[in-house]
Design a protein around this motif. Sequence first.
Motif, PDB file in Angstrom:
ATOM      1  N   ARG A  50     -14.532 -10.387  -0.530  1.00 61.33           N
ATOM      2  CA  ARG A  50     -14.456 -10.533   0.898  1.00 61.33           C
ATOM      3  C   ARG A  50     -15.237  -9.587   1.722  1.00 61.33           C
ATOM      4  O   ARG A  50     -16.459  -9.261   1.589  1.00 61.33           O
ATOM      5  CB  ARG A  50     -13.023 -10.529   1.429  1.00 61.33           C
ATOM      6  CG  ARG A  50     -12.141 -11.534   0.520  1.00 61.33           C
ATOM      7  CD  ARG A  50     -12.502 -13.007   1.118  1.00 61.33           C
ATOM      8  NE  ARG A  50     -12.340 -13.172   2.318  1.00 61.33           N
ATOM      9  CZ  ARG A  50     -11.348 -13.487   3.218  1.00 61.33           C
ATOM     10  NH1 ARG A  50     -10.413 -13.942   2.528  1.00 61.33           N
ATOM     11  NH2 ARG A  50     -11.546 -13.477   4.621  1.00 61.33           N
ATOM     12  N   HIS A 113     -14.155 -14.189   8.154  1.00 61.86           N
ATOM     13  CA  HIS A 113     -12.800 -14.339   8.571  1.00 61.86           C
ATOM     14  C   HIS A 113     -12.407 -15.976   8.273  1.00 61.86           C
ATOM     15  O   HIS A 113     -13.315 -16.968   8.117  1.00 61.86           O
ATOM     16  CB  HIS A 113     -12.154 -13.994   9.871  1.00 61.86           C
ATOM     17  CG  HIS A 113     -12.270 -12.522  10.192  1.00 61.86           C
ATOM     18  ND1 HIS A 113     -11.608 -12.179  11.400  1.00 61.86           N
ATOM     19  CD2 HIS A 113     -12.796 -11.541   9.818  1.00 61.86           C
ATOM     20  CE1 HIS A 113     -12.042 -10.827  11.532  1.00 61.86           C
ATOM     21  NE2 HIS A 113     -12.519 -10.552  10.244  1.00 61.86           N
ATOM     22  N   GLU A 114     -11.057 -16.263   7.915  1.00 65.43           N
ATOM     23  CA  GLU A 114     -10.722 -17.538   7.769  1.00 65.43           C
ATOM     24  C   GLU A 114     -11.236 -18.650   8.839  1.00 65.43           C
ATOM     25  O   GLU A 114     -10.853 -17.966  10.093  1.00 65.43           O
ATOM     26  CB  GLU A 114      -9.083 -17.676   7.595  1.00 65.43           C
ATOM     27  CG  GLU A 114      -8.781 -17.181   6.273  1.00 65.43           C
ATOM     28  CD  GLU A 114      -9.278 -17.625   5.077  1.00 65.43           C
ATOM     29  OE1 GLU A 114      -9.587 -19.056   4.971  1.00 65.43           O
ATOM     30  OE2 GLU A 114      -9.276 -17.125   4.070  1.00 65.43           O
ATOM     31  N   PRO A 115     -11.432 -19.752   8.499  1.00 62.04           N
ATOM     32  CA  PRO A 115     -11.893 -20.447   9.956  1.00 62.04           C
ATOM     33  C   PRO A 115     -10.932 -20.612  10.968  1.00 62.04           C
ATOM     34  O   PRO A 115     -10.970 -20.673  12.423  1.00 62.04           O
ATOM     35  CB  PRO A 115     -12.124 -21.708   9.365  1.00 62.04           C
ATOM     36  CG  PRO A 115     -12.549 -21.675   8.012  1.00 62.04           C
ATOM     37  CD  PRO A 115     -11.746 -20.370   7.452  1.00 62.04           C
ATOM     38  N   GLU A 116      -9.696 -20.741  10.661  1.00 58.85           N
ATOM     39  CA  GLU A 116      -8.463 -20.911  11.408  1.00 58.85           C
ATOM     40  C   GLU A 116      -8.363 -19.659  12.320  1.00 58.85           C
ATOM     41  O   GLU A 116      -8.111 -19.619  13.634  1.00 58.85           O
ATOM     42  CB  GLU A 116      -7.245 -20.876  10.982  1.00 58.85           C
ATOM     43  CG  GLU A 116      -6.966 -22.294   9.874  1.00 58.85           C
ATOM     44  CD  GLU A 116      -7.767 -22.174   8.774  1.00 58.85           C
ATOM     45  OE1 GLU A 116      -8.250 -21.093   8.309  1.00 58.85           O
ATOM     46  OE2 GLU A 116      -7.901 -23.133   7.914  1.00 58.85           O
ATOM     47  N   GLU A 117      -8.613 -18.522  11.924  1.00 58.18           N
ATOM     48  CA  GLU A 117      -8.607 -17.282  12.684  1.00 58.18           C
ATOM     49  C   GLU A 117      -9.804 -17.337  13.870  1.00 58.18           C
ATOM     50  O   GLU A 117      -9.284 -16.859  15.034  1.00 58.18           O
ATOM     51  CB  GLU A 117      -8.757 -16.100  11.869  1.00 58.18           C
ATOM     52  CG  GLU A 117      -7.867 -15.989  10.698  1.00 58.18           C
ATOM     53  CD  GLU A 117      -7.963 -14.477   9.911  1.00 58.18           C
ATOM     54  OE1 GLU A 117      -8.585 -13.468  10.386  1.00 58.18           O
ATOM     55  OE2 GLU A 117      -7.485 -14.412   8.854  1.00 58.18           O
ATOM     56  N   THR A 126     -17.389 -21.973  11.724  1.00 60.60           N
ATOM     57  CA  THR A 126     -18.482 -21.843  10.804  1.00 60.60           C
ATOM     58  C   THR A 126     -19.510 -20.947  11.530  1.00 60.60           C
ATOM     59  O   THR A 126     -19.604 -21.132  12.673  1.00 60.60           O
ATOM     60  CB  THR A 126     -18.931 -22.874  10.009  1.00 60.60           C
ATOM     61  OG1 THR A 126     -19.602 -23.743  11.120  1.00 60.60           O
ATOM     62  CG2 THR A 126     -17.989 -23.582   9.099  1.00 60.60           C
TER      63      THR A 126
END
Length: 240
Positions: A50, A113-117, A126
């Motif tokens: 990460r 980061h996570e797409p939802e974030e 993306t």
Amino acid sequence: MASRHGWKIELIPWDHLNPEHVQRMYDQRVACGWREQEVPEWIGSAKKGRKMFYWALFADALPGRDKLIEDHIKAYPKESNPLTDTARAVRLVPRQPTDIEFIPIGHVAIDIHEPEEDEKLGLPATGTVWVHQLYVSRALHGGGFGAGTMSKIESLATQSPMNAKIIALDTLSRDMQTKPEKYKVMYGEGLLPLPAVPMVDWYSRLGYEIFKEEDAGYLHPSKEGVILPLDTVYMKKVIA
């Protein structure tokens, strides 16, 4: 627009498995003034592929390079010993370390980061890469080395496999960095001077635009032993 300072800096990956690299990261975070306690967390993140840190070092062609390194070491004697480029992977992608020795004058991290974030903040799911934890030796401020480090990390973020189209970051609000009473609680009385330019203004000069502001965006354990709510500014820059 590329920074005119990019040529001054080179980047070398932080080796989270090398104890000397880990200790230097801790020392530089102490010099920065905060988040040194998060170094173990960053090691864990790196092991999972990460968040990845890079050391900032002077380019060989920089005029006065040796004197600048002397100035840095004079201010931070703990950092007098060179590190060696030993990182064998970056975000789990194998690399061949160069084994060169170098004196890092700062560091910076990038992450996806996570797409939802990202979507929650109004960013594309993306193509968004985040820059975190930029630090350059205070003994060297004013030489364009922070801007050079940002230029290098932005360029790196556009390359495969990250392929960034937007660089995002968060920083403290202008109020948090210009009010002595808040700065004192954050860093401790007399430990660090108020910045000459608030970071939100400095990033604006590099082409970043504010897209969100949040009161108490983070809760930070301060040097005074209290939990301090940090007013946060989110900024972005379209780079592709």
